[in-house]
Design a protein around this motif. Structure first.
Motif, PDB file in Angstrom:
ATOM      1  N   ARG A  10     -11.921  -2.304  -5.448  1.00 39.99           N
ATOM      2  CA  ARG A  10     -12.569  -1.318  -4.591  1.00 39.99           C
ATOM      3  C   ARG A  10     -12.072   0.066  -4.981  1.00 39.99           C
ATOM      4  O   ARG A  10     -10.896   0.384  -4.826  1.00 39.99           O
ATOM      5  CB  ARG A  10     -12.232  -1.596  -3.125  1.00 39.99           C
ATOM      6  N   GLY A  11     -12.966   0.890  -5.497  1.00 38.51           N
ATOM      7  CA  GLY A  11     -12.562   2.228  -5.878  1.00 38.51           C
ATOM      8  C   GLY A  11     -13.712   3.199  -5.802  1.00 38.51           C
ATOM      9  O   GLY A  11     -14.864   2.815  -5.606  1.00 38.51           O
ATOM     10  N   THR A  43       0.833  -1.206   0.000  1.00 41.02           N
ATOM     11  CA  THR A  43       0.000   0.000   0.000  1.00 41.02           C
ATOM     12  C   THR A  43       0.858   1.243   0.000  1.00 41.02           C
ATOM     13  O   THR A  43       2.095   1.166   0.026  1.00 41.02           O
ATOM     14  CB  THR A  43      -0.969  -0.027   1.194  1.00 41.02           C
ATOM     15  N   ASP A  64      -6.980  -1.709  -5.118  1.00 39.46           N
ATOM     16  CA  ASP A  64      -7.423  -0.327  -4.930  1.00 39.46           C
ATOM     17  C   ASP A  64      -6.707   0.523  -5.979  1.00 39.46           C
ATOM     18  O   ASP A  64      -5.536   0.885  -5.801  1.00 39.46           O
ATOM     19  CB  ASP A  64      -7.070   0.147  -3.516  1.00 39.46           C
ATOM     20  N   ASN A  83      -2.542  -1.546  -3.307  1.00 36.25           N
ATOM     21  CA  ASN A  83      -2.980  -0.152  -3.347  1.00 36.25           C
ATOM     22  C   ASN A  83      -1.916   0.644  -4.098  1.00 36.25           C
ATOM     23  O   ASN A  83      -0.761   0.690  -3.676  1.00 36.25           O
ATOM     24  CB  ASN A  83      -3.156   0.357  -1.918  1.00 36.25           C
ATOM     25  N   SER A 142      -3.197  -0.458 -13.193  1.00 36.59           N
ATOM     26  CA  SER A 142      -4.405  -1.021 -12.584  1.00 36.59           C
ATOM     27  C   SER A 142      -4.978  -2.134 -13.445  1.00 36.59           C
ATOM     28  O   SER A 142      -5.355  -3.202 -12.937  1.00 36.59           O
ATOM     29  CB  SER A 142      -5.461   0.078 -12.394  1.00 36.59           C
ATOM     30  N   VAL A 162      -5.979   3.489  -6.948  1.00 39.40           N
ATOM     31  CA  VAL A 162      -5.985   4.897  -6.514  1.00 39.40           C
ATOM     32  C   VAL A 162      -5.591   5.810  -7.670  1.00 39.40           C
ATOM     33  O   VAL A 162      -4.534   5.653  -8.284  1.00 39.40           O
ATOM     34  CB  VAL A 162      -5.015   5.104  -5.337  1.00 39.40           C
ATOM     35  N   GLY A 170     -10.829   5.582   1.876  1.00 36.43           N
ATOM     36  CA  GLY A 170     -11.050   4.516   0.908  1.00 36.43           C
ATOM     37  C   GLY A 170     -10.000   3.430   1.007  1.00 36.43           C
ATOM     38  O   GLY A 170     -10.298   2.239   0.853  1.00 36.43           O
ATOM     39  N   CYS A 171      -8.768   3.828   1.267  1.00 38.87           N
ATOM     40  CA  CYS A 171      -7.685   2.855   1.448  1.00 38.87           C
ATOM     41  C   CYS A 171      -7.959   1.970   2.657  1.00 38.87           C
ATOM     42  O   CYS A 171      -7.673   0.766   2.644  1.00 38.87           O
ATOM     43  CB  CYS A 171      -6.352   3.573   1.616  1.00 38.87           C
ATOM     44  N   SER A 223     -10.381  -0.636   1.641  1.00 38.95           N
ATOM     45  CA  SER A 223      -9.742  -1.703   0.878  1.00 38.95           C
ATOM     46  C   SER A 223      -9.012  -2.678   1.798  1.00 38.95           C
ATOM     47  O   SER A 223      -9.058  -3.895   1.599  1.00 38.95           O
ATOM     48  CB  SER A 223      -8.769  -1.119  -0.149  1.00 38.95           C
TER      49      SER A 223
END
Length: 261
Positions: free
Chosen positions: A121-122, A24, A94, A65, A108, A96, A196-197, A200
Motif C-alpha cells: 500500500r503506497g 510502524t 507501507d 511501515n 522496501s 513510506v 496513508g499509514c 495501511s
C-alpha cells in the motif's frame, strides 16, 4: 457484489476484533492505533524480536511501515516477516518514502521479496519507485498521480505475487484478476499526517478477516474521510471527526456513498 464484499468484511472485523501487529513509525503510532480501535480491531505496536515469534502465532496480520527506518528497525522487520510467513499471515508493506533514499528503496524491496502473502500500500510515487521506475517525490509526498502508477503496480503484482493499493486523489486496487477504481475521499485528507499509514493499518485488519486485496480498507477510509471532511473546519477537527465517523459507520452509508468501478 464488490460493495457486499466490503460490507461483509467490515462486519467481520467488528465481530472478530482481530489483533493487528504493527511495526510502524513513531509519527503515527497513536493515529493508527486509534483508527484500528475505532474500526473494531485490536492494535498492538510491537517492535521487539524477543516476542515476535510468539506474537505472530495468534495475530491476524502484520503491518510493516518504514516511515522512521534505521539500522535497528530493519532486522526486526525482516524477522517479523519470517514469523508471519511461518504462520501463514498476510504482510502489509507501507514503503513510506520509497524512492526518496536508497535505504528506503532497498529495504522496501527486501521486505517485499521476503513476504509470502503480501499487500503493498503506497502512494503513486512510492509504487513507481518500488517497481524501479523514475518517480517524482518530495520526501514522503507523492508528486505523481495514481493513474501513472498503474503499470508499476501491475509489475509489482507479478514480481512479488502481491496485491497492490495505490492511494491518492483516486485510489486503485490492483490484483492479478482486475483493477478496481475508487473515487471517494477529499483533498483535505493529506493535510493530516499519517493518513496513508492509517490506511495501511486498516488494510491489516481487513486482511486478518480474509480480504487479502486491500479493497475493503480503501473503500471504508475513503467513505469515512469524505464524511468527516464535511463535518470539519480543518485538519485538526478532521482527525477527530474521522475516528468518530469510522466508529459510527453503518452498512447503509457504505452502500450509498461508495464510488467504485
Amino acid at each position: 457484489m464488490l460493495k457486499q464484499q466490503i460490507i461483509e468484511a467490515l462486519n467481520a472485523v467488528r465481530e472478530q476484533k482481530p489483533l493487528v501487529v504493527n511495526i510502524t513509525n513513531y509519527v503515527v503510532m497513536n493515529n493508527t492505533a486509534n483508527a484500528l480501535l475505532a474500526l473494531g480491531a485490536s492494535p498492538i505496536m510491537a517492535h521487539s524480536q524477543q516476542e515476535m515469534a510468539e506474537m505472530m502465532t495468534y495475530a491476524g496480520a502484520l503491518v510493516i511501515n518504514i516511515g522512521t527506518l534505521d539500522s535497528q528497525w530493519t532486522p526486526r522487520m525482516l524477522y517479523a516477516v519470517q514469523q508471519a510467513n511461518k504462520n501463514n499471515k498476510v504482510v502489509v508493506l507501507d514503503p513510506v518514502g520509497c524512492g526518496a533514499s536508497r535505504l528506503r528503496t532497498e529495504t522496501s524491496r527486501e521486505i517485499a521479496r521476503s513476504a509470502q502473502k503480501l499487500i503493498i500500500r503506497g502512494n503513486a510515487s512510492e509504487i513507481i519507485a518500488l517497481a524501479g521506475e523514475q518517480a517524482q517525490s518530495k520526501g514522503v509526498d507523492a508528486l505523481d498521480s495514481s493513474e501513472t502508477a498503474l503499470d508499476a503496480a501491475q509489475f509489482l503484482v507479478q514480481e512479488y505475487q502481491a496485491h497492490v493499493v495505490i492511494s491518492g486523489e483516486t485510489d486503485y486496487v490492483v490484483s492479478p484478476e482486475q483493477v478496481i477504481k475508487l473515487s471517494n475521499g477529499n483533498a483535505m485528507m493529506p493535510c493530516v499526517t499519517g493518513m496513508g499509514c492509517t490506511l495501511s493499518a486498516l488494510t491489516g485488519a481487513f486482511a486478518a478477516v480474509g480480504d487479502h486485496t486491500g479493497l475493503a480498507a480503501v473503500a471504508i477510509l475513503g467513505v469515512v474521510g469524505e464524511i468527516a471532511v464535511e463535518q470539519s473546519k480543518g485538519p485538526g477537527s478532521l482527525q477527530m471527526n474521522l475516528l468518530d465517523v469510522l466508529y459510527q459507520l453503518d452498512n447503509e452509508t457504505v452502500l450509498n456513498r461508495l464510488n467504485i468501478e
